[in-house]
Write a protein that holds these residues in place. Sequence first.
Motif, PDB file in Angstrom:
ATOM      1  N   THR A 189       0.845  -1.197   0.000  1.00 53.74           N
ATOM      2  CA  THR A 189       0.000   0.000   0.000  1.00 53.74           C
ATOM      3  C   THR A 189       0.882   1.250   0.000  1.00 53.74           C
ATOM      4  N   ALA A 190       0.257   2.369  -0.348  1.00 48.45           N
ATOM      5  CA  ALA A 190       1.005   3.629  -0.351  1.00 48.45           C
ATOM      6  C   ALA A 190       1.464   3.967   1.061  1.00 48.45           C
ATOM      7  N   GLU A 191       0.602   3.669   2.047  1.00 47.26           N
ATOM      8  CA  GLU A 191       0.949   3.966   3.435  1.00 47.26           C
ATOM      9  C   GLU A 191       2.163   3.149   3.888  1.00 47.26           C
ATOM     10  N   THR A 192       2.133   1.863   3.544  1.00 52.02           N
ATOM     11  CA  THR A 192       3.254   0.993   3.929  1.00 52.02           C
ATOM     12  C   THR A 192       4.533   1.417   3.219  1.00 52.02           C
ATOM     13  N   SER A 193       4.395   1.774   1.952  1.00 57.38           N
ATOM     14  CA  SER A 193       5.547   2.197   1.176  1.00 57.38           C
ATOM     15  C   SER A 193       6.163   3.463   1.787  1.00 57.38           C
ATOM     16  N   ALA A 194       5.285   4.378   2.225  1.00 56.49           N
ATOM     17  CA  ALA A 194       5.777   5.611   2.843  1.00 56.49           C
ATOM     18  C   ALA A 194       6.483   5.307   4.167  1.00 56.49           C
ATOM     19  N   TRP A 195       5.919   4.368   4.925  1.00 53.30           N
ATOM     20  CA  TRP A 195       6.557   3.979   6.194  1.00 53.30           C
ATOM     21  C   TRP A 195       7.923   3.363   5.937  1.00 53.30           C
ATOM     22  N   SER A 241       9.200  -8.305   0.351  1.00 50.48           N
ATOM     23  CA  SER A 241       7.884  -7.678   0.226  1.00 50.48           C
ATOM     24  C   SER A 241       7.301  -7.522   1.622  1.00 50.48           C
ATOM     25  N   VAL A 242       6.692  -6.369   1.866  1.00 52.40           N
ATOM     26  CA  VAL A 242       6.156  -6.071   3.198  1.00 52.40           C
ATOM     27  C   VAL A 242       4.685  -5.713   3.080  1.00 52.40           C
ATOM     28  N   THR A 243       3.864  -6.309   3.937  1.00 57.50           N
ATOM     29  CA  THR A 243       2.440  -5.948   3.980  1.00 57.50           C
ATOM     30  C   THR A 243       2.082  -5.609   5.420  1.00 57.50           C
ATOM     31  N   LEU A 244       1.596  -4.393   5.617  1.00 54.15           N
ATOM     32  CA  LEU A 244       1.198  -3.970   6.969  1.00 54.15           C
ATOM     33  C   LEU A 244      -0.311  -4.032   7.142  1.00 54.15           C
TER      34      LEU A 244
END
Lengths: 106, 284
Positions: free
Chosen positions: B49-55, B77-80
Amino acid sequence: MTSSPDTSQAFTPLDPATVVQRKPAPLVEWVEVEGEVVAYNEETQDLHLLDPIASLIFQLCDGIATLSETTTDLAQAFDQPAEVITRDVDACLANLLALGLVEVVA
Amino acid sequence: MTALDLVQQDTVLPQMLSACQGKLDESRPWHTILAVRTGPVIVGVRADTAETSAWLESALEPVRAREFDGKVWPNFSVTLGSQSRRESLMLVYHDHEIVGRRRERRALLGDLVELLDEGPRLLQSDRVIVHASAIWGSGGQVLLIPGTLHTNVLMRRSQLEDAGLHVGLSRTQVVDLSSLTVTMGCVDPALAELDSSPAKSSDDQSLRLHTWCVPATGDQIFDLRAPEAMVAVAGMVLNRYVLGMGTTLRGLAGAMREIRVATLPPLSTGALAATMIELVASMG
């Protein structure tokens, strides 16, 4: 990884004047642990665990003593008839040669 | 000069293409892959997600290698999850395999840092790199188990932590055979700075190796004699050909006099966790 040489297989007896030598590092790397030799054959990339008797014979392969001299020494050390020792040593060396851990130098 | 200095700088970590990787790639729309420098190696990290990418962008800022964006593979790959899925597990994939499962971002970042550190670990050549998971208790002694069981251990991580055991996330361990210590900290100083979780203190950087479990096909655990133990553990040393087998064998021969080596048969995840708890307790 293979275990100790199998001495039950058929083999051709070596000439008593034969001289056998351990292959030098880095062709064969080895270390003794609690009386047993762990040897690595660089060519085949195999690790071999030799039992105490095979380990002793492997270490006696110094490239100097003849097979006859080695078996005489072992017969005295183990207090066994020379012909019995000769048969066992021949069988063991045949396997060590097949595993590529030693080579005939004379 | 260290062993790492011999590795060509800016080596982009490749990725094994597989059907499983393809499924993960198609499972959701992924955001831009961020290039991250870990020692001399450049790896790719992406988020769902954009939020995860920003984090991720913020958390990994000190080790970002923006000049490699667009040139790296999605190694991690990361999924929050989203706000609406606040309770869902946060995951880290290495290629297509789930290697981190957490409910807190801080913990997930610690896991990610440890995983990113695996690349430089594998390039080290002055100590043995072992394909093994590390588990240790409050006594500070380490138990190594075959790396093939790493996923099974992670699935029971909470159970093990409840029992007072710590589980290293990396599937490769750096072992010093002369001092019989396992280095738990990051090889890459830049990554170590990111991993500032309270659980990581300077005291736990180097722990004593006590028990080394090797794979077995039997149905019970038993201790191996030193010569057999040496042959078994040699197979778990990843850089044995880099170090040289002679060096590796001589190092292991010394170690076998000091540590316990036990066989570990195939076990269910529950039985494996119970066994780990029992083995660590027996280390005293």
